[in-house]
Structure formats: structure tokens, C-alpha cells
Design a protein around this motif. Sequence first.
Motif, PDB file in Angstrom:
ATOM      1  N   ALA A 116      52.632  88.818  17.808  1.00  0.00           N
ATOM      2  CA  ALA A 116      53.110  89.965  17.044  1.00  0.00           C
ATOM      3  C   ALA A 116      52.128  90.331  15.933  1.00  0.00           C
ATOM      4  CB  ALA A 116      54.483  89.657  16.455  1.00  0.00           C
ATOM      5  N   HIS A 117      51.880  91.632  15.779  1.00  0.00           N
ATOM      6  CA  HIS A 117      50.906  92.101  14.798  1.00  0.00           C
ATOM      7  C   HIS A 117      51.117  93.582  14.515  1.00  0.00           C
ATOM      8  CE1 HIS A 117      49.228  93.025  18.758  1.00  0.00           C
ATOM      9  NE2 HIS A 117      48.515  93.990  18.177  1.00  0.00           N
ATOM     10  N   ILE A 118      50.456  94.053  13.470  1.00  0.00           N
ATOM     11  CA  ILE A 118      50.365  95.476  13.158  1.00  0.00           C
ATOM     12  C   ILE A 118      48.881  95.839  13.144  1.00  0.00           C
ATOM     13  CG2 ILE A 118      52.525  95.478  11.851  1.00  0.00           C
ATOM     14  CD1 ILE A 118      50.826  95.473   9.280  1.00  0.00           C
ATOM     15  N   TRP A 182      51.953 100.893  11.595  1.00  0.00           N
ATOM     16  CA  TRP A 182      52.706  99.864  10.862  1.00  0.00           C
ATOM     17  C   TRP A 182      53.775  99.199  11.726  1.00  0.00           C
ATOM     18  CZ3 TRP A 182      57.510 101.652  11.489  1.00  0.00           C
ATOM     19  CH2 TRP A 182      57.738 103.028  11.436  1.00  0.00           C
ATOM     20  N   ARG A 184      55.334  96.802  14.118  1.00  0.00           N
ATOM     21  CA  ARG A 184      54.981  95.479  14.620  1.00  0.00           C
ATOM     22  C   ARG A 184      55.306  95.387  16.114  1.00  0.00           C
ATOM     23  NH1 ARG A 184      54.128  90.506  11.942  1.00  0.00           N
ATOM     24  NH2 ARG A 184      54.883  88.649  13.045  1.00  0.00           N
ATOM     25  N   GLU A 186      54.129  93.151  20.090  1.00  0.00           N
ATOM     26  CA  GLU A 186      53.488  92.012  20.730  1.00  0.00           C
ATOM     27  C   GLU A 186      53.560  92.163  22.248  1.00  0.00           C
ATOM     28  OE1 GLU A 186      55.901  88.207  20.974  1.00  0.00           O
ATOM     29  OE2 GLU A 186      57.001  89.261  19.369  1.00  0.00           O
TER      30      GLU A 186
END
Length: 207
Positions: A116-118, A182, A184, A186
Motif C-alpha cells: 500500500a502506498h500513495i 493521495w 492509498r 496496493e
Amino acid sequence: MSNIKSLFATRLYHAQLSERGKPINPDELEDSCIAIANDDEAGQDWCEENGYAGYTSYASLDDLPYRFPIFKDLKKVLDKHVKAFAKDLAFDLGARKLKLDSLWINILPEGGIHTAHIHPHSVISGTTYVTMPEGASAIKFEDPRLAMMMASPGRVKDAPEDLRQFIYVAPQVGDVLLWESWLRHEVPMNMVEEDRVSVSFNYGWGS
């Protein structure tokens, strides 16, 4: 009389690349992605050093549209999709436009995962799908308010999509997904033997 309405919408754009601009040959795009991955020693080294399963050109090649004609064509099509999404989002861009500032290849083998990331410092991010074997991982989006739901119960299994805390989207080859950077997201572990190939990108607010 009660009045319940939704506020602060999170938008997700989902379309076929071919809906806007010149069609992109999926076989040529796949062949180009594989050829680049095989030749990009710097990218291979980065993936190995960072424990990244599979391959990404994110840290090694930042000029694909200038190196390969098919990525130049892809950029032109993506520009049109992003312009349409920005209009839907009611962005007031003034005299400036959203411009592509990075575009990279992802090859996710069996057992590979994108945690998971932005995408900081960008406005719109997205992915177009080059190879999606049957059963390959969907992309998972997380409610951006989740960290603030300190005492909130979970949702029932059949909750409306706009009330769920996680949304899974299983795209097809040739699809493009766009979202605000922005948000989030994954890619859960790829559980099939074939590689999952995609091209991701970021658009910033340029001059």
C-alpha cells in the motif's frame, strides 16, 4: 423529512485506452515492456537490492516516451484521458496544465506484491494494463478516511460500493485507471503463474 447525501467524493476513472486517441497495439506494448525489462540492468539491480519481486523501471528509466515510439503514442492517449478526468474533478488549473512527470513499467510475477502506498508530489496517478492473466491480482483502493475511523464499526458485506472501506477493481487488458494521487492503493500478491504487466504514471501541475 430526512435528507442524507454524500459529501467529499473520491473519484475513480475507468476506461479503455482506445476511447480517446490513437489505439495502442497491446502486443507491441507488451513486447516493448519485456524487451526493456531484459535490457535494463540498472533497473534489475535496483529491484534485487530493494527486494522488489519482478521488475520495475521506476528507479532506472524516466524518459520512456522519448526513447520508444509506442510510449510516445501512449503518452498522447493518456494526456487525453487525464484531461477528461481533471474536468470531471472540476479542477481549476488556470493557465497551467497537468503534465506527465513520470511513467514506468511494472512486471509482477507469481508471488509479487505492491504494498500500500500513495504518490506524493503528484496530482493524478494511474495505471494502464498490458497483460492481465486470468486470476491475476486486482488493484485495491483504501478509503482515505480510514485512519480517522477510530471507533467506527466495519461495514456489512453487501454495503453499497461508496460506503465500503476497501474497493477491489479487476481491470482488463487495455484499461486505464486514474485517481487522485493521495488515494492509498496496493496490488495484493499475484497468485497466478503468468506475469502481470502494467504501465503506471504520475501527472503533476506544470507550468
